[in-house]
Scaffold this active site. Structure first.
Site, PDB file in Angstrom:
ATOM      1  N   GLU A  55       0.825  -1.210   0.000  1.00 57.95           N
ATOM      2  CA  GLU A  55       0.000   0.000   0.000  1.00 57.95           C
ATOM      3  C   GLU A  55       0.860   1.261   0.000  1.00 57.95           C
ATOM      4  O   GLU A  55       0.535   2.240  -0.658  1.00 57.95           O
ATOM      5  CB  GLU A  55      -0.949   0.013   1.208  1.00 57.95           C
ATOM      6  CG  GLU A  55      -2.099  -0.970   1.094  1.00 57.95           C
ATOM      7  CD  GLU A  55      -3.032  -0.665  -0.088  1.00 57.95           C
ATOM      8  OE1 GLU A  55      -3.030   0.478  -0.586  1.00 57.95           O
ATOM      9  OE2 GLU A  55      -3.749  -1.583  -0.515  1.00 57.95           O
ATOM     10  N   TYR A 138      -6.231   6.689   4.491  1.00 60.07           N
ATOM     11  CA  TYR A 138      -6.467   5.655   3.484  1.00 60.07           C
ATOM     12  C   TYR A 138      -5.701   4.372   3.810  1.00 60.07           C
ATOM     13  O   TYR A 138      -6.260   3.275   3.826  1.00 60.07           O
ATOM     14  CB  TYR A 138      -6.069   6.155   2.073  1.00 60.07           C
ATOM     15  CG  TYR A 138      -5.915   4.982   1.142  1.00 60.07           C
ATOM     16  CD1 TYR A 138      -7.046   4.334   0.649  1.00 60.07           C
ATOM     17  CD2 TYR A 138      -4.664   4.443   0.851  1.00 60.07           C
ATOM     18  CE1 TYR A 138      -6.931   3.195  -0.127  1.00 60.07           C
ATOM     19  CE2 TYR A 138      -4.537   3.312   0.080  1.00 60.07           C
ATOM     20  CZ  TYR A 138      -5.676   2.694  -0.405  1.00 60.07           C
ATOM     21  OH  TYR A 138      -5.555   1.568  -1.149  1.00 60.07           O
ATOM     22  N   ASP A 156      -9.578   4.804  -2.365  1.00 62.16           N
ATOM     23  CA  ASP A 156      -8.448   5.297  -3.159  1.00 62.16           C
ATOM     24  C   ASP A 156      -9.004   5.956  -4.424  1.00 62.16           C
ATOM     25  O   ASP A 156     -10.218   6.141  -4.553  1.00 62.16           O
ATOM     26  CB  ASP A 156      -7.459   4.156  -3.470  1.00 62.16           C
ATOM     27  CG  ASP A 156      -8.049   3.131  -4.446  1.00 62.16           C
ATOM     28  OD1 ASP A 156      -9.248   3.240  -4.794  1.00 62.16           O
ATOM     29  OD2 ASP A 156      -7.304   2.219  -4.859  1.00 62.16           O
TER      30      ASP A 156
END
Ligand code: SF4
Length: 364
Positions: A55, A138, A156
């Site tokens: 990520e 996020y 996202d």
């Protein structure tokens, strides 16, 4: 509690979640940091370290580009403890080319904290993850949902596009983010929230693409307001972008008699902190003389070798590149000669790889 939320959830939200999970079971992308739905049914959980690493790497970078870096990182540092034991310099070198080097520094700081304060285990909640360096809203939601199956809304850029189309949200981004988050929260199921999050990402990446979305194949087509209006590409609505200011500078590629390239370290704070570079005039230079040979770090037969452009977050940079063959010369203080065999493993940001490629086309 989760059952209460499910009971309060409107029927279309449940239908959408079910449709997305069924679609994901069939069409999920195979990615090296993921566990497939079948593996998870067999009780194999995603490794939080690999989810976190992927990520952080995926922020602003394509899946294709990340795969190579992810393989290199996990080969060299298979666990968060291995990464914590690495030097920051080695991490920066391995990160070179991915951009946003503060992320690499935070990666190392975060690994250190996980080992020092959390016995080498990632916290399993959004709040616990959010407290770690380099992990924003996020990323915390993504790790919590994917690695720990928490019912967190993961939004996202792909999910923003899908949700803004599903609900035909007319508010331009970034102002629409709050509504998009609320809508995503409302459809995120208590069961398999991690797979749901990845399904939404995959839908945005493969079917609900910025141009010409493949609505005919979409599991959400009966729920999609933008499709009903026959105009999915209108969403997400975006506020007009401000033009980035242009800065100029000059970069100097010195090559010695052994074909080595002169490098130095950038200052420890500020843009591209502690990364390697060829000698370069300050990025604030104007284009009225300070980008010429006069800005060179020492006298030599500097020859023009082209111009490169590079876009940073807050400005665009035009670099005039010069090259000089300097024969035998000792490196000035704070500089070193890098042999061509080592240049790929130097912590050189993309902008300086472009500079060296302009002066020495076959280097990278
Ligand atoms: S129907 Fe089309 S626009 Fe709507 S979510 Fe699906 S792919 Fe996107």
């Amino acid at each position: 509690m989760a059952e209460d939320r499910a009971a309060a959830r409107p029927q279309p939200a449940l239908q959408m979640a079910d449709a997305m999970l069924a679609w994901y079971d069939q069409h999920h992308r195979a990615l090296p940091w993921r566990m497939t739905p079948a593996e998870q049914r067999d009780g194999v959980r995603p490794d939080p370290y690999r989810v976190w690493l992927s990520e952080i790497m995926l922020q602003q970078t394509t899946v294709q580009a990340v795969k190579t870096y992810f393989a290199a990182f996990t080969d060299r540092w298979p666990t968060v403890c291995d990464l914590a034991a690495a030097s920051e310099e080695d991490v920066l070198k391995a990160w070179a080319g991915l951009g946003y080097y503060s992320r690499a520094r935070n990666l190392k700081r975060c690994a250190d904290i996980i080992v020092r304060d959390h016995h080498g285990r990632f916290p399993g909640t959004v709040e616990g993850l959010r407290a770690l360096p380099g992990i924003g809203d996020y990323t915390a939601a993504a790790i919590a949902a994917i690695a720990f199956d928490r019912q967190a809304a993961v939004v996202d850029g792909n999910v923003e596009r899908v949700v803004s189309r599903l609900y035909a949200i007319d508010t331009p981004l970034p102002a629409a983010k709050r509504e998009i988050r609320a809508r995503t929260e409302a459809v995120t199921p208590a069961t398999r929230p991690g797979d749901f999050a990845q399904a939404m990402m995959d839908l945005g990446a493969t079917l609900c693409t910025p141009r010409r979305p493949s609505c005919i194949l979409c599991p959400l087509r009966t729920h999609c307001a933008a499709l009903t209006d026959h105009d999915p590409e209108r969403f997400p609505v975006k506020a007009a972008k401000k033009e980035k200011p242009l800065r100029s500078a000059a970069a100097f590629v010195a090559v010695d008699a052994r074909s080595r390239i002169l490098l130095r370290r950038r200052p420890p704070s500020g843009l591209l902190a502690s990364m390697s570079e060829v000698p370069t005039s300050p990025f604030t230079a104007r284009s009225d003389g300070e980008t010429g040979c006069g800005a060179a770090p020492f006298r030599a037969e500097w020859q023009p070798a082209g111009q490169i452009r590079h876009v940073f977050t807050h400005f665009e940079l035009a670099l005039t590149v010069y090259r000089a063959d300097v024969g035998t010369m000792s490196a000035p203080d704070g500089h070193w000669w890098s042999p061509s065999t080592d240049i790929r493993s130097e912590a050189l940001p993309t902008v300086f790889r472009k500079v060296i490629s302009a002066a020495l086309p076959d280097t990278f």
